[in-house]
Design a protein around this motif. Sequence first.
Motif, mmCIF file in Angstrom:
data_model
loop_
_atom_site.group_PDB
_atom_site.id
_atom_site.type_symbol
_atom_site.label_atom_id
_atom_site.label_comp_id
_atom_site.label_asym_id
_atom_site.label_seq_id
_atom_site.Cartn_x
_atom_site.Cartn_y
_atom_site.Cartn_z
ATOM 1 N N TRP A 243 -8.204 -8.904 -12.133
ATOM 2 C CA TRP A 243 -7.350 -9.034 -10.949
ATOM 3 C C TRP A 243 -8.171 -9.144 -9.673
ATOM 4 O O TRP A 243 -7.796 -9.867 -8.731
ATOM 5 N N ALA A 244 -9.301 -8.444 -9.612
ATOM 6 C CA ALA A 244 -10.090 -8.342 -8.387
ATOM 7 C C ALA A 244 -10.833 -9.623 -8.026
ATOM 8 O O ALA A 244 -11.386 -9.712 -6.914
ATOM 9 N N ASP A 245 -10.877 -10.588 -8.924
ATOM 10 C CA ASP A 245 -11.653 -11.818 -8.682
ATOM 11 C C ASP A 245 -11.479 -12.385 -7.277
ATOM 12 O O ASP A 245 -12.449 -12.776 -6.626
ATOM 13 N N ALA A 246 -10.237 -12.474 -6.829
ATOM 14 C CA ALA A 246 -9.963 -13.125 -5.550
ATOM 15 C C ALA A 246 -10.324 -12.273 -4.336
ATOM 16 O O ALA A 246 -10.305 -12.772 -3.195
ATOM 17 N N TYR A 247 -10.670 -11.009 -4.578
ATOM 18 C CA TYR A 247 -10.826 -10.075 -3.471
ATOM 19 C C TYR A 247 -12.234 -9.466 -3.380
ATOM 20 O O TYR A 247 -12.423 -8.468 -2.687
ATOM 21 N N LEU A 248 -13.168 -10.064 -4.058
ATOM 22 C CA LEU A 248 -14.543 -9.563 -4.029
ATOM 23 C C LEU A 248 -15.389 -10.432 -3.111
ATOM 24 O O LEU A 248 -15.282 -11.657 -3.118
ATOM 25 N N ASP A 249 -16.232 -9.779 -2.344
ATOM 26 C CA ASP A 249 -17.116 -10.491 -1.419
ATOM 27 C C ASP A 249 -18.408 -10.840 -2.128
ATOM 28 O O ASP A 249 -19.448 -10.236 -1.923
ATOM 29 N N GLU A 250 -18.332 -11.839 -3.020
ATOM 30 C CA GLU A 250 -19.483 -12.183 -3.854
ATOM 31 C C GLU A 250 -20.544 -12.893 -3.049
ATOM 32 O O GLU A 250 -20.264 -13.573 -2.088
ATOM 33 N N ALA B 176 3.212 18.095 4.338
ATOM 34 C CA ALA B 176 3.376 17.258 5.534
ATOM 35 C C ALA B 176 2.998 15.793 5.290
ATOM 36 O O ALA B 176 3.304 14.930 6.126
ATOM 37 N N ALA B 177 2.337 15.509 4.169
ATOM 38 C CA ALA B 177 1.830 14.155 3.910
ATOM 39 C C ALA B 177 2.937 13.254 3.362
ATOM 40 O O ALA B 177 3.699 13.656 2.484
ATOM 41 N N HIS B 178 3.011 12.038 3.879
ATOM 42 C CA HIS B 178 3.993 11.063 3.420
ATOM 43 C C HIS B 178 3.329 9.693 3.314
ATOM 44 O O HIS B 178 2.546 9.304 4.182
ATOM 45 N N LEU B 179 3.670 8.956 2.265
ATOM 46 C CA LEU B 179 3.010 7.681 1.992
ATOM 47 C C LEU B 179 3.844 6.452 2.336
ATOM 48 O O LEU B 179 3.304 5.354 2.391
ATOM 49 N N HIS B 180 5.135 6.604 2.547
ATOM 50 C CA HIS B 180 5.994 5.431 2.679
ATOM 51 C C HIS B 180 5.503 4.450 3.745
ATOM 52 O O HIS B 180 5.372 3.249 3.489
ATOM 53 N N ASP B 181 5.207 4.950 4.936
ATOM 54 C CA ASP B 181 4.744 4.064 5.996
ATOM 55 C C ASP B 181 3.368 3.487 5.685
ATOM 56 O O ASP B 181 3.069 2.334 6.039
ATOM 57 N N LYS B 182 2.513 4.278 5.033
ATOM 58 C CA LYS B 182 1.185 3.784 4.656
ATOM 59 C C LYS B 182 1.301 2.599 3.704
ATOM 60 O O LYS B 182 0.549 1.620 3.799
ATOM 61 N N ILE B 183 2.233 2.695 2.759
ATOM 62 C CA ILE B 183 2.409 1.620 1.784
ATOM 63 C C ILE B 183 3.009 0.384 2.453
ATOM 64 O O ILE B 183 2.563 -0.751 2.228
ATOM 65 N N LYS B 184 4.005 0.595 3.301
ATOM 66 C CA LYS B 184 4.660 -0.529 3.981
ATOM 67 C C LYS B 184 3.698 -1.301 4.876
ATOM 68 O O LYS B 184 3.825 -2.516 5.034
ATOM 69 N N THR B 185 2.742 -0.587 5.469
ATOM 70 C CA THR B 185 1.823 -1.229 6.419
ATOM 71 C C THR B 185 0.429 -1.444 5.828
ATOM 72 O O THR B 185 -0.519 -1.701 6.566
ATOM 73 N N LEU B 186 0.323 -1.366 4.509
ATOM 74 C CA LEU B 186 -0.987 -1.493 3.861
ATOM 75 C C LEU B 186 -1.642 -2.838 4.176
ATOM 76 O O LEU B 186 -2.831 -2.916 4.486
ATOM 77 N N ARG B 187 -0.881 -3.905 4.018
ATOM 78 C CA ARG B 187 -1.350 -5.262 4.314
ATOM 79 C C ARG B 187 -2.664 -5.615 3.613
ATOM 80 O O ARG B 187 -3.520 -6.310 4.155
ATOM 81 N N LEU B 188 -2.808 -5.095 2.406
ATOM 82 C CA LEU B 188 -3.933 -5.433 1.538
ATOM 83 C C LEU B 188 -3.377 -5.720 0.147
ATOM 84 O O LEU B 188 -2.347 -5.161 -0.237
ATOM 85 N N PRO B 189 -4.045 -6.572 -0.628
ATOM 86 C CA PRO B 189 -3.603 -6.803 -2.009
ATOM 87 C C PRO B 189 -3.575 -5.491 -2.786
ATOM 88 O O PRO B 189 -4.506 -4.688 -2.695
ATOM 89 N N LEU B 190 -2.489 -5.282 -3.529
ATOM 90 C CA LEU B 190 -2.299 -4.024 -4.246
ATOM 91 C C LEU B 190 -1.980 -4.290 -5.705
ATOM 92 O O LEU B 190 -1.084 -5.076 -6.021
ATOM 93 N N LEU B 191 -2.716 -3.617 -6.591
ATOM 94 C CA LEU B 191 -2.439 -3.636 -8.026
ATOM 95 C C LEU B 191 -2.003 -2.238 -8.440
ATOM 96 O O LEU B 191 -2.700 -1.256 -8.172
ATOM 97 N N ILE B 192 -0.848 -2.156 -9.103
ATOM 98 C CA ILE B 192 -0.304 -0.885 -9.574
ATOM 99 C C ILE B 192 -0.349 -0.878 -11.097
ATOM 100 O O ILE B 192 0.256 -1.734 -11.743
ATOM 101 N N LEU B 193 -1.067 0.079 -11.658
ATOM 102 C CA LEU B 193 -1.125 0.255 -13.105
ATOM 103 C C LEU B 193 -0.431 1.563 -13.457
ATOM 104 O O LEU B 193 -0.706 2.603 -12.846
ATOM 105 N N HIS B 194 0.457 1.528 -14.449
ATOM 106 C CA HIS B 194 1.191 2.743 -14.804
ATOM 107 C C HIS B 194 1.727 2.605 -16.223
ATOM 108 O O HIS B 194 2.131 1.512 -16.635
ATOM 109 N N SER B 195 1.734 3.716 -16.937
ATOM 110 C CA SER B 195 2.302 3.718 -18.280
ATOM 111 C C SER B 195 3.788 4.052 -18.230
ATOM 112 O O SER B 195 4.184 5.014 -17.551
ATOM 113 N N PRO B 196 4.619 3.305 -18.949
ATOM 114 C CA PRO B 196 6.052 3.624 -18.985
ATOM 115 C C PRO B 196 6.353 4.935 -19.706
ATOM 116 O O PRO B 196 7.461 5.456 -19.599
#
Length: 252
Positions: free
Chosen positions: A245-252, A176-196
Amino acid sequence: MGERVTFQSSTGPELAGIIEVPAGSVRGWGVFAHGFTLGKDSPAAARICKQLASDGIGMLRFDALGLGGSAGDWGDGSFTVKVDDIVKACEFMADRGTPADILVGHSWGGAAVLAAARQSPGVRSVVTVAAPIDVGHVEKHYDAVVDRCLSEGSAEWMVGGRTLTLKKAFVEDVRAAHLHDKIKTLRLPLLILHSPTDNTVGIQNATDIFRLARHPRSFVSLEGSDHLLTARGQAHRAGRIIGAWADAYLDE
């Protein structure tokens, strides 16, 4: 330096975790979600978190329900429970005065952090590592017992040298779980790491997540890595990429 902690899961049992605390100055904090049946001490979880801690980002990694040092029955979990427990982990971090700036998830944990991010207090950025876009991708791991599980209510399932109990509610929740709407409405910076060359969760998953996401979004290829990031240096490399990558998004 690892600090062992426990906190209450969304369903009641205590979950066991380790907070990798930076030895020097702290740039921020985060929570890591491990893969399907892997645990907090899997190579990807342990090595990425330790690398991030050495880069000044303290990380909580924890065992899912019924795995590793956590209490409860794995079969009483589900994708929904995993998502809710990530939220509980972030609440735990906030309560101790170290709110999580960043969520990192590997494999199925990557799918879960996409679903959990908007509900998680303090979170300002999200990272997926080898994540599937389809939550039901995991069904191939237990496809030999799924029909019996659905007809009888549960079925024992051998994985990684141990026996787990797959329950009908788990299977139905995953389907029953679906991610499409979650991803579309994430509205947060996202980094995707993946091996080809990931033979477990194909690179097309990263492409599909990237296309659905909104900017700021980034993709980095983990060239030469396997799905579990067991190849020499790959998990540490992933950690270094995340830390930069996280530099800009950390609450230092």
